[in-house]
Structures are given as C-alpha cells and as structure tokens.
Design a protein around this motif. Structure first.
Motif, PDB file in Angstrom:
ATOM      1  N   SER A   1       3.382  -1.076 -11.368  1.00 28.07           N
ATOM      2  CA  SER A   1       3.249  -0.092 -12.433  1.00 28.07           C
ATOM      3  C   SER A   1       4.202   1.066 -12.225  1.00 28.07           C
ATOM      4  CB  SER A   1       1.804   0.428 -12.463  1.00 28.07           C
ATOM      5  OG  SER A   1       1.696   1.524 -13.329  1.00 28.07           O
ATOM      6  N   ARG A   2       4.614   1.670 -13.318  1.00 28.77           N
ATOM      7  CA  ARG A   2       5.464   2.854 -13.207  1.00 28.77           C
ATOM      8  C   ARG A   2       4.661   4.048 -12.690  1.00 28.77           C
ATOM      9  NH1 ARG A   2      10.093   3.133 -15.492  1.00 28.77           N
ATOM     10  NH2 ARG A   2       9.834   5.257 -16.263  1.00 28.77           N
ATOM     11  N   ASP A   3       3.344   3.962 -12.703  1.00 27.25           N
ATOM     12  CA  ASP A   3       2.531   4.942 -11.999  1.00 27.25           C
ATOM     13  C   ASP A   3       2.467   4.485 -10.545  1.00 27.25           C
ATOM     14  OD1 ASP A   3       0.599   6.429 -10.815  1.00 27.25           O
ATOM     15  OD2 ASP A   3      -0.942   6.064 -12.331  1.00 27.25           O
ATOM     16  N   LEU A   4       3.093   5.239  -9.658  1.00 28.52           N
ATOM     17  CA  LEU A   4       3.250   4.789  -8.274  1.00 28.52           C
ATOM     18  C   LEU A   4       1.947   4.757  -7.502  1.00 28.52           C
ATOM     19  CD1 LEU A   4       6.570   6.593  -7.363  1.00 28.52           C
ATOM     20  CD2 LEU A   4       6.213   4.288  -8.230  1.00 28.52           C
ATOM     21  N   ARG A   5       0.831   5.051  -8.143  1.00 23.87           N
ATOM     22  CA  ARG A   5      -0.426   5.007  -7.433  1.00 23.87           C
ATOM     23  C   ARG A   5      -1.007   3.602  -7.396  1.00 23.87           C
ATOM     24  NH1 ARG A   5      -4.660   8.821  -9.342  1.00 23.87           N
ATOM     25  NH2 ARG A   5      -5.356   8.768  -7.173  1.00 23.87           N
ATOM     26  N   THR A   6      -0.413   2.666  -8.044  1.00 19.95           N
ATOM     27  CA  THR A   6      -0.911   1.298  -7.998  1.00 19.95           C
ATOM     28  C   THR A   6      -0.646   0.681  -6.643  1.00 19.95           C
ATOM     29  OG1 THR A   6       1.163   0.558  -8.946  1.00 19.95           O
ATOM     30  CG2 THR A   6      -0.645   0.888 -10.463  1.00 19.95           C
ATOM     31  N   GLY A   7      -1.525  -0.175  -6.200  1.00 17.19           N
ATOM     32  CA  GLY A   7      -1.437  -0.698  -4.843  1.00 17.19           C
ATOM     33  C   GLY A   7      -0.712  -2.011  -4.760  1.00 17.19           C
ATOM     34  N   ASN A   8       0.547  -2.055  -5.100  1.00 17.32           N
ATOM     35  CA  ASN A   8       1.296  -3.295  -5.119  1.00 17.32           C
ATOM     36  C   ASN A   8       2.336  -3.384  -4.018  1.00 17.32           C
ATOM     37  OD1 ASN A   8       0.797  -2.502  -8.276  1.00 17.32           O
ATOM     38  ND2 ASN A   8       0.323  -4.621  -7.809  1.00 17.32           N
ATOM     39  N   VAL A   9       2.346  -2.408  -3.138  1.00 13.45           N
ATOM     40  CA  VAL A   9       3.247  -2.441  -1.999  1.00 13.45           C
ATOM     41  C   VAL A   9       2.409  -2.561  -0.737  1.00 13.45           C
ATOM     42  CG1 VAL A   9       5.067  -1.239  -0.737  1.00 13.45           C
ATOM     43  CG2 VAL A   9       4.896  -0.983  -3.218  1.00 13.45           C
ATOM     44  N   THR A  10       2.708  -3.562   0.074  1.00 12.44           N
ATOM     45  CA  THR A  10       2.010  -3.740   1.344  1.00 12.44           C
ATOM     46  C   THR A  10       3.023  -3.673   2.465  1.00 12.44           C
ATOM     47  OG1 THR A  10       0.330  -5.145   0.321  1.00 12.44           O
ATOM     48  CG2 THR A  10       0.542  -5.256   2.710  1.00 12.44           C
ATOM     49  N   VAL A  11       2.714  -2.908   3.481  1.00 14.89           N
ATOM     50  CA  VAL A  11       3.579  -2.809   4.653  1.00 14.89           C
ATOM     51  C   VAL A  11       2.809  -3.331   5.848  1.00 14.89           C
ATOM     52  CG1 VAL A  11       4.910  -1.283   6.137  1.00 14.89           C
ATOM     53  CG2 VAL A  11       4.773  -0.832   3.689  1.00 14.89           C
ATOM     54  N   ASN A  12       3.336  -4.373   6.459  1.00 11.38           N
ATOM     55  CA  ASN A  12       2.738  -4.949   7.660  1.00 11.38           C
ATOM     56  C   ASN A  12       3.595  -4.588   8.858  1.00 11.38           C
ATOM     57  OD1 ASN A  12       0.774  -6.076   6.079  1.00 11.38           O
ATOM     58  ND2 ASN A  12       1.655  -8.120   6.053  1.00 11.38           N
ATOM     59  N   SER A  13       2.979  -4.004   9.860  1.00 14.28           N
ATOM     60  CA  SER A  13       3.701  -3.558  11.054  1.00 14.28           C
ATOM     61  C   SER A  13       3.182  -4.277  12.276  1.00 14.28           C
ATOM     62  CB  SER A  13       3.552  -2.050  11.241  1.00 14.28           C
ATOM     63  OG  SER A  13       4.088  -1.643  12.480  1.00 14.28           O
ATOM     64  N   SER A  14       4.095  -4.560  13.204  1.00 15.33           N
ATOM     65  CA  SER A  14       3.694  -5.214  14.447  1.00 15.33           C
ATOM     66  C   SER A  14       3.133  -4.224  15.454  1.00 15.33           C
ATOM     67  CB  SER A  14       4.892  -5.938  15.059  1.00 15.33           C
ATOM     68  OG  SER A  14       5.919  -5.017  15.390  1.00 15.33           O
ATOM     69  N   ILE A  15       3.321  -2.926  15.205  1.00  9.26           N
ATOM     70  CA  ILE A  15       2.781  -1.916  16.115  1.00  9.26           C
ATOM     71  C   ILE A  15       1.344  -1.617  15.710  1.00  9.26           C
ATOM     72  CG2 ILE A  15       2.974   0.457  16.926  1.00  9.26           C
ATOM     73  CD1 ILE A  15       5.957   0.274  16.628  1.00  9.26           C
TER      74      ILE A  15
ATOM     75  N   THR B   1      -2.551   2.657  14.351  1.00  6.18           N
ATOM     76  CA  THR B   1      -1.615   2.872  13.244  1.00  6.18           C
ATOM     77  C   THR B   1      -2.257   2.532  11.914  1.00  6.18           C
ATOM     78  OG1 THR B   1      -0.713   0.647  13.568  1.00  6.18           O
ATOM     79  CG2 THR B   1       0.401   2.465  14.682  1.00  6.18           C
ATOM     80  N   GLU B   2      -3.137   1.558  11.906  1.00  5.74           N
ATOM     81  CA  GLU B   2      -3.763   1.173  10.642  1.00  5.74           C
ATOM     82  C   GLU B   2      -4.761   2.221  10.185  1.00  5.74           C
ATOM     83  OE1 GLU B   2      -6.439  -2.592   9.403  1.00  5.74           O
ATOM     84  OE2 GLU B   2      -4.390  -3.053  10.043  1.00  5.74           O
ATOM     85  N   GLU B   3      -5.555   2.736  11.132  1.00  7.31           N
ATOM     86  CA  GLU B   3      -6.538   3.742  10.769  1.00  7.31           C
ATOM     87  C   GLU B   3      -5.879   5.069  10.423  1.00  7.31           C
ATOM     88  OE1 GLU B   3      -9.250   4.000  13.989  1.00  7.31           O
ATOM     89  OE2 GLU B   3     -10.081   1.992  13.697  1.00  7.31           O
TER      90      GLU B   3
ATOM     91  N   SER C   1      -0.033   9.002   8.640  1.00  9.09           N
ATOM     92  CA  SER C   1       1.167   9.504   9.312  1.00  9.09           C
ATOM     93  C   SER C   1       2.396   8.708   8.913  1.00  9.09           C
ATOM     94  CB  SER C   1       0.982   9.429  10.838  1.00  9.09           C
ATOM     95  OG  SER C   1       0.797   8.103  11.259  1.00  9.09           O
ATOM     96  N   PHE C   2       2.175   7.491   8.410  1.00  8.19           N
ATOM     97  CA  PHE C   2       3.306   6.674   7.957  1.00  8.19           C
ATOM     98  C   PHE C   2       3.587   6.878   6.477  1.00  8.19           C
ATOM     99  CE2 PHE C   2       1.665   4.615  11.661  1.00  8.19           C
ATOM    100  CZ  PHE C   2       2.803   4.257  12.358  1.00  8.19           C
ATOM    101  N   PHE C   3       2.536   7.154   5.696  1.00 10.05           N
ATOM    102  CA  PHE C   3       2.706   7.234   4.261  1.00 10.05           C
ATOM    103  C   PHE C   3       2.611   8.651   3.728  1.00 10.05           C
ATOM    104  CE2 PHE C   3       1.646   2.821   4.887  1.00 10.05           C
ATOM    105  CZ  PHE C   3       2.620   2.223   4.132  1.00 10.05           C
TER     106      PHE C   3
ATOM    107  N   PHE D   1      -1.186  -0.393   4.297  1.00  7.82           N
ATOM    108  CA  PHE D   1      -0.598  -0.564   5.616  1.00  7.82           C
ATOM    109  C   PHE D   1      -1.505  -1.447   6.456  1.00  7.82           C
ATOM    110  CE2 PHE D   1      -0.025   0.440  10.051  1.00  7.82           C
ATOM    111  CZ  PHE D   1       1.351   0.486  10.188  1.00  7.82           C
ATOM    112  N   ASN D   2      -0.923  -2.481   7.060  1.00  5.09           N
ATOM    113  CA  ASN D   2      -1.664  -3.379   7.936  1.00  5.09           C
ATOM    114  C   ASN D   2      -0.960  -3.486   9.276  1.00  5.09           C
ATOM    115  OD1 ASN D   2      -3.532  -4.148   5.853  1.00  5.09           O
ATOM    116  ND2 ASN D   2      -1.969  -5.521   5.040  1.00  5.09           N
ATOM    117  N   ALA D   3      -1.718  -3.367  10.343  1.00 11.85           N
ATOM    118  CA  ALA D   3      -1.183  -3.629  11.675  1.00 11.85           C
ATOM    119  C   ALA D   3      -1.440  -5.096  11.979  1.00 11.85           C
ATOM    120  CB  ALA D   3      -1.856  -2.744  12.714  1.00 11.85           C
ATOM    121  N   VAL D   4      -0.403  -5.916  11.883  1.00 15.98           N
ATOM    122  CA  VAL D   4      -0.570  -7.358  12.039  1.00 15.98           C
ATOM    123  C   VAL D   4      -0.227  -7.822  13.450  1.00 15.98           C
ATOM    124  CG1 VAL D   4      -0.127  -7.808   9.608  1.00 15.98           C
ATOM    125  CG2 VAL D   4       1.781  -7.782  11.216  1.00 15.98           C
TER     126      VAL D   4
END
Length: 842
Positions: A357-371, A402-404, A408-410, A432-435
């Motif tokens: 969505s052009r409203d950036l509050r939609t949750g369509n971006v997922t970031v998975n981090s190894s840390i 990092t997940e909780e 601090s990342f976003f 954000f997911n710590a995978v």
C-alpha cells in the motif's frame, strides 16, 4: 507495468532505504515512493505531479517529468568505497521479491575524508539491464546535507499542526497571546512556527514529544517534509556527468569538497539543476539508482591501552581519543567495541510481497536477520549529539533480543534520517524476525559536552567470545555536526599473561618484553617457528584488483609468495540462489608475481562437467586459474555463505551443506569436508581450482522398509530365514544396526552400511526352541507370524514327517520343500534391485 508491479517497486525502494541506509538516501526513496500532491500552501522543492500512473513497461511515473526505473532498487549504481578513510565490513543483505532473489548492499560501508574524489559506477550488476540505456548520458544529481541542526526538529517542523491542538496544550504558557495574534484566522500552522514561540518551555517539550509520537507515516508525509523549506535549508545541490552509457556502464566522479552527507541520484534525461537555483527540477528525468556517503572533517586518532594487543574479557577497553576537529569544546565522542567478523558474516533478508500500500503502515515488508541477540554494555552520558541527533542518555548491561527490541532497528532514523523517532508508526511497515541464533558482542560508551581529547572507557562482558574485535571511534562537533572517525583492532582474551616480559604495549602488537622474533629458545614467549602454522596474509590494496560482473568476478593478485597463505576476497557478485563465495585463501608452491582467477556462478554445470551425482546444488561455481594445476598449490581454502533462510526453506541443516569439486582426471565429483562456522558461513579446503558446486547433501537416513519370512510354520529348532529390506534415503553413506526380535526378544543383530540412495536386503537365519505362535519383527517392522510345532507330532497327513502312506520314516519332505522354496527365493533376491532416488534441481 501492472499496478502490482508498481507496488512492488515502491515497496522495494522504501525497504532498501529503511534497512540499508542510515543517512541520505531518503530523498531518492521518497521520490520513488511518492505520487500525491503536496498539501495546500506547502513550498515545493520538487514540483508535485499527478498520482502514479503507467509511464512505460520499466518505470514508475512520479510526475510528468520524473520517473523511477523499475530496477532502481537493485542498486545498479553504487559508490566505490575502497578509498574510504574508515571502513566496516557489511553484513549480507538479500532482497526477496516475487520477481527476484538477489544480494544487494556493498561489501563495506565507510566514511570518506573531505576533499576526496569518489566514483559512482553504473553497471549491470544484480540483474539490472543497464545496457538498455546505452547511448544516453549518465548524469548525477548530488545533494549535500548538513548536520548542523537536529534532523528531528527539521522534519517535525515541516509538519502541520492545528491551532486548536496548540491552544489545548500551550494556552497558559507565556507567549501564547503573541502566538495567537500571529496565527489568527488560520486553522493549521507549521510545527516550526510553534517551536519559534515556545521552544525551551517544559510544556512545549511535552507537546513536542506527544506530537512526534503521533505522526502518521505515509508517502505523502515523506514528500511534505522533503519538499519543505526546512529541508532545503540543510541541502546544497550540484550536478556531474558520467559520460555516455556504453554496454550498460558509466562512471561519474564526485568531489566531496566539504564535510557532510552526500546523496547521489543517478539518472538519464534532461538537466535537473542549474547553478544558483535553490532546488532541482526535472526534465524528462528517469532515476536509475541512489546511493549516499558521508565525508568527515578529519580523521580522529585513538590509542587503546592493551597488553600485547590484548584485553581481558570482562574488563574495560580504555581509549585515548583525539577528535582533530576545528572545535575543541562541545564535542561528543562515541566508542564502539564490537565483533566485526560476526557482524559482517551476519545476513538479513528483506522480503517484499506483491501487494504494497502507498500508506507505509501496511505490514508487507518482512526483515529476517541471522542475529538473534546483542550482548554488551551501553553507557550514554547526557548531551551526546552526533550529526545533529541527540542520543538518549542511559545505561544497559546484558543481552537484548533483536526481535523483541526491533524498535532499535526500525526507528525512523533508519528509515529517513537519524532522530525522527516515530517507531509506533514505522514499526507497522515491516516485521522483524530473528531467524538465526547468532549473538553479536558489542558495547558502546558515548559522552557529550566534552573536549577534543578524552579518555573513554568501554565495558566488556565475561561472556564474550574471544577473538579479534574492532574499536570504532566517532567524534562530532555539537555545533556544526561535522564528524571525525577512526578504527583499530584488539584481541579479547580469557586472561592476560602477567608473567615477566609480558608487559603492556601501546596497542596491538608485541609488548616490550617480547622481541617478536620467535627464534630465541631462552625467550619463554618465543615458540619454534616450525611448530606454528604459516600466518595468513592479505594483499595490499594496490596489489588486489576485483572486477565484478553479474554472477561472478575476475580477481588479480600481485606478488604472492610461496608457502604463504594469502587470503583475498572476490567481491559481492559471486552469488546465486542464496549461496555466495566470499574469499579464497591460496597457498602456492612457488612465488607468483601475478595470480588471476576468473569466477562465475550458474544454475547448471559448464559443458566440461556433468551434474552433481549427490545432493542438490545451490549453485555451480567455475573457477578458472589459467594453466595452474593442483601441483601448483599447497592448499586452497574456500570461505562461502549460504543464506539461512534458504536453508530453512529447503529444510537443510547447515551441517549438511557441502562443497563438491569435479575431478576432470577421474571424471567424477568429489566431496570435501565442509565446516559450518555458524551464521551460514562455511569453510572447506580443496587441492586446487576447477568446477565446484555448493550443495545441500541429505544426511544418511537408514530404515527397514519391509520384512518377510521364508516360512510361516516350522518345527522346534528348525531354521528359517527372516529377510529385511533396508533403504538409505539420504545422500551420505551410513550405517544402522538391525535387530531381529521374536515376540519382543532380540535373537539376531547385525550392523549394515549402505551408500546414499541405495537399498539392500539382509537375510537372517533364525530358529525357535519351543512351540507356539510367535511374531517376528525387524527394527519394529513386522515380518509376520511363525507357527512352531513339535518335531515328533504323530499323524497320517504327513505332518509327522512321513509321506502320509504309513511306510517307513523317510526324509522330512515338508521341510525339504520349504528349503527348496527358500533357496529359489534366495537366488531371486541375489539378483536384487538397487533404487536410486534422484533429486532434480528445480
């Protein structure tokens, strides 16, 4: 371009800016993400246009005169950071969309000295077909951003607030009558106007915090802030040319004349700026790529107190820091001690779905981090201000998830600029997911209102892993925002040798009690050189040339000495399907003035090699080292990575990743021991270079699939056969123990070894010493029931062992018949069947 495709482009641009940039690239991203007109009365630095419409098959139209190339998020143009003054190795960042899975980012991030020339290079890397723009001039709009003023204030001041809100919050504050008279008959005013009247009062600070926390993060608000006079006051514009694009390539040179952050927008089309203008304009412009760099006023200097370059875990790292800035007072210092190796070997995966969505509050971006967590101590004193951003004072010691703590990342300072804190709104734009399970050891101490020379103590923890750590210093003039940086390394150890001769040195290196020649038997510090492995060296920057291309690179190393392991990188493009080659360490048998390798990746093997016979390849890697053979190497070591998300998706454990090499002499693939160092990083030693495959090899998995009996009725102590079919569905050779049980009692055991993908049949000879009905199983797989009868049972039906005619006792005809059947059955199974399970590459 379809609406879905346009949304994907907008999503990618936004996520790239949010995740991979700290300062600068928000302008280009906002241009790519915006399409609505600015609010009435908003001064426009960039003239607004109509909502996003189809421009052509490869661009998103922002205005009538500005479009963004569909593949701009792939970063086809980036700054060459090799000549930066302070460099930090970057984590791997992968972009995963319905249309592509690629590695983005740069191998290193760094800060340049002012008065440095940098190269902004356009190429067809990351699947960006820049050759489509051949014949057009590659132009660059350069925007320098000052850090003189707190960017939080700048962006908040560009927002509108209702007069009614101000009245409710500040009506009884001194100066309200003057404010009310100034804004009479207006429904809304800029927040900056409110600041002008009430800044410094306690109620205004409370109101500002509340206003900041309740901002709604949308593309329109991006545009409103970035096209405001407040933002223009922070920026200076210029243009340069990289010449005509040829074969998808062009290179522009930019002079970093002053300290600050530089935003570079590479584009084609008409001119976008004329000297003396206060804002750019667009003229049939198509933006191709965006990058940003920071130039420092000077390099700082640091001296770390160590013992022979070592600091004991759990003690403080003491750093004498000199800012070398023009200002000697009102300087902020921050020192970070971190495990840079773990940081650089970590990975993040930005996943974009096709509905954004052009409203950036939609949750369509997922970031998975190894840390998964960060372990360390943060000490921030009051009044710390770095590049216009005031860092909140406080202390923390321990481990943070990092997940909780994804805020601090976003925090929006990573989305737009440092300091614009609207996490409550920005957080909804990404998950954000710590995978992974990686722990990053890092600590920071920051002080403000300091002098140019200070001693900073950074705490470490007993729990830290030992090894090399990076010490990074940044100083900032709190008035003009200019910075200085430097870095060095130390070794964190479990304990310090306090024996005579092991006194402290001024930094990394031998202390005064060690002559460092390792040749004196009377020196307790010296060890015989023959007992030590040869030290790994890295080529000097001028001796290493890396030419990257899509899916590969050509590397040339000068002056490699014999019997000296030499480690060199291959860039960031030797990557495919989540598997990436990072470094080679070659130990040559003879000196070579020039050593070259040409590395390329592919989904299929080259014509000179067949597909791998075992396992599933992530990628084939062809390494051409000219006419060198295995005899020319003492050893070759590979450092490579496989994205943790790819492993998880394919249900592959890291220990089942294996490097394979095609042996041209034998005409067969060979598998080499591959060690997982953690976090998806692997190392393997091979005898030389040729064609390789990074593969997922299924571990051995042996099981009994079927069991049967040669007879269902026997006499006491009469032998019968139990036949078990054993299958290995894995790729590796493995072994298992087979147990034959009669009514739950183990009567036979055997260990069998089976190659990967094969099936075998094992025959056991069993007898039972008593009569009755018994269940026979092999490893819990039922073979059937056997009935055991007495051998002297009398009868005339032949069950007593006679022929049923009443004559003399004869041969046990019934048992002979069973034996013949068993013999025939054995001959049949001796021919056997071998089942191969072929894993086809998708």
């Amino acid at each position: 371009m379809t609406r879905s495709a346009r949304q994907t482009v907008l999503a990618i641009l936004f996520s790239l800016i949010m995740i991979t940039s700290l300062m600068g690239p928000f302008v280009g991203g906002a241009l790519a993400a915006t399409g609505g007109a600015t609010q009435t009365g908003t001064p426009a630095a960039v003239q607004p246009g109509d909502p996003v419409v189809t421009h052509d098959v490869e661009t998103v139209n922002i205005t009538d005169e500005l479009a963004v190339w569909e593949r701009a998020p792939l970063r086809p143009a980036v700054v060459d950071r090799s000549n930066a003054a302070t460099l930090i190795d970057s984590p791997t960042v992968n972009l995963d969309t319905p249309r592509a899975f690629i590695e983005i980012g740069t191998a290193q991030e760094g800060v340049f000295n002012q008065d440095t020339q940098i190269s902004f290079k356009l190429s067809s890397q990351n699947l960006a077909d820049t050759y489509k723009f051949d014949g057009q001039e590659f132009k660059v709009l350069v925007t320098r951003i000052d850090a003189e003023r707190d960017t939080t204030e700048v962006f908040l001041d560009a927002q509108n607030v209702t007069v009614e809100e101000v009245e409710r919050a500040l009506e009884d504050v001194d100066g309200y009558d003057d404010f009310n008279q100034t804004v009479q008959d207006q429904n809304e005013v800029r927040f900056g106007t409110v600041r002008d009247f009430f800044d410094g009062t306690e109620k205004f600070e409370q109101f500002a915090d509340s206003f900041e926390a309740n901002q709604t993060l949308t593309t329109e608000r991006f545009e409103q802030a970035l096209t405001s006079e407040e933002f223009l006051n922070l920026t200076e514009f210029s243009t340069t040319s990289g010449g005509v694009i040829d074969n998808g390539k062009a290179e522009a040179t930019i002079n970093l004349d002053e300290a600050g952050t530089y935003l570079l927008i590479g584009h084609v089309g008409g001119e976008v700026y004329e000297a003396g203008d206060d804002r750019p304009f667009f003229n049939g412009t198509t933006a191709l790529s965006v990058d940003a760099v920071t130039a420092q006023e000077a390099a700082s200097t640091i001296d770390v107190a160590t013992t022979n370059g070592e600091v004991e875990a759990g003690t403080n790292v003491s750093v004498d820091a000199t800012a070398n800035l023009a200002a000697d007072g009102d300087v902020s210092h921050a020192v970070v001690v971190m495990d840079e190796s773990t940081f650089s070997q970590s990975s993040s995966r930005i996943i974009i779905d096709d509905e954004f969505s052009r409203d950036l509050r939609t949750g369509n971006v997922t970031v998975n981090s190894s840390i998964a967590e960060i372990q360390g101590v943060a000490n921030v004193a009051p009044n710390v201000r770095i590049s216009g951003t005031e860092i909140a004072a406080g202390r923390f010691s321990g481990t943070v998830s990092t997940e909780e703590q994804a805020s601090s990342f976003f925090d929006i300072r990573n989305a737009i600029v440092d300091g614009f804190n609207v996490r409550d709104q920005a957080g909804d734009a990404a998950t954000f997911n710590a995978v992974g399970d990686t722990t990053l050891n890092a600590s920071m101490t920051a002080i403000g209102n300091a002098t140019g020379e200070e001693t900073i103590e950074v705490e470490t923890l007993d729990a830290w892993e030992t090894g090399e750590y990076t010490v990074l210093h940044i100083a900032a003039d709190q008035e003009d925002g200019n910075i200085s940086t430097s870095r060095t390394t130390i070794d964190i150890v479990d304990s310090i040798d306090t024996s005579p001769g092991s006194g402290p040195g001024p930094g990394p290196g031998p202390g005064p009690g060690d002559d460092d020649d390792d040749d004196d038997p009377s020196d307790p510090d010296d060890e015989p050189a023959d007992d030590e492995p040869p030290e790994v060296v890295e080529p000097a920057p001028e001796d290493l040339t890396i030419v990257e291309r899509e899916g590969g690179a050509s590397v040339t190393v000068q002056n490699i000495r014999a019997n000296t392991p030499t480690r060199f990188g291959v860039g960031r493009n030797v990557s495919r399907n989540g598997a990436s080659v990072r470094n080679f360490t070659v130990n040559l048998a003879q000196d070579r003035d020039t050593f070259s390798v040409n590395v390329s990746t592919s989904d299929d093997p080259p014509e000179t090699a067949p597909p791998v016979e075992t396992g599933t390849p992530f990628t084939y890697v062809d390494v051409d080292a000219g006419n060198l053979t295995d005899e020319d190497y003492n050893s070759v070591e590979w450092d490579f990575t496989v994205d943790l998300e790819r492993l998880e998706e394919n249900d592959v454990a890291p220990e089942n990743v294996q490097l394979q090499r095609y042996n041209e002499t034998r005409g067969a693939w060979e598998r080499f021991e591959t060690t997982h160092r953690g976090n998806g990083e692997f190392v393997a030693e091979v005898p030389g270079f040729s064609t390789f495959a990074i593969t997922a090899v299924e571990p051995a998995s042996l099981s009994v699939t079927e069991a049967s009996l040669s007879a269902t009725e026997v006499t006491v102590d009469e032998a019968f056969d139990v036949v078990a079919t054993v299958e290995n569905t894995g790729d590796e050779t493995g072994e298992t123990e087979l147990e034959v049980l009669v009514d739950g009692d183990v009567v036979e055991t055997r260990t069998v070894t089976i190659d990967g993908g094969e099936t075998t049949e094992e025959t056991f000879e069993v007898s039972v010493a008593e009569t009755g009905d018994f269940e026979v199983t092999v490893n819990a797989v039922s073979a059937g029931d056997v009935s055991v009868v007495s051998a002297d049972t009398d009868g005339t039906d032949g069950t007593d062992g006679t022929d049923g005619t009443g004559g003399d006792d004869g041969d046990d005809g019934g048992n002979i018949g069973i034996a013949l059947v068993a013999l025939l059955f054995g001959l049949l199974i001796a021919g056997g069947f071998i089942y191969y399970f072929v894993n086809e590459q998708e």
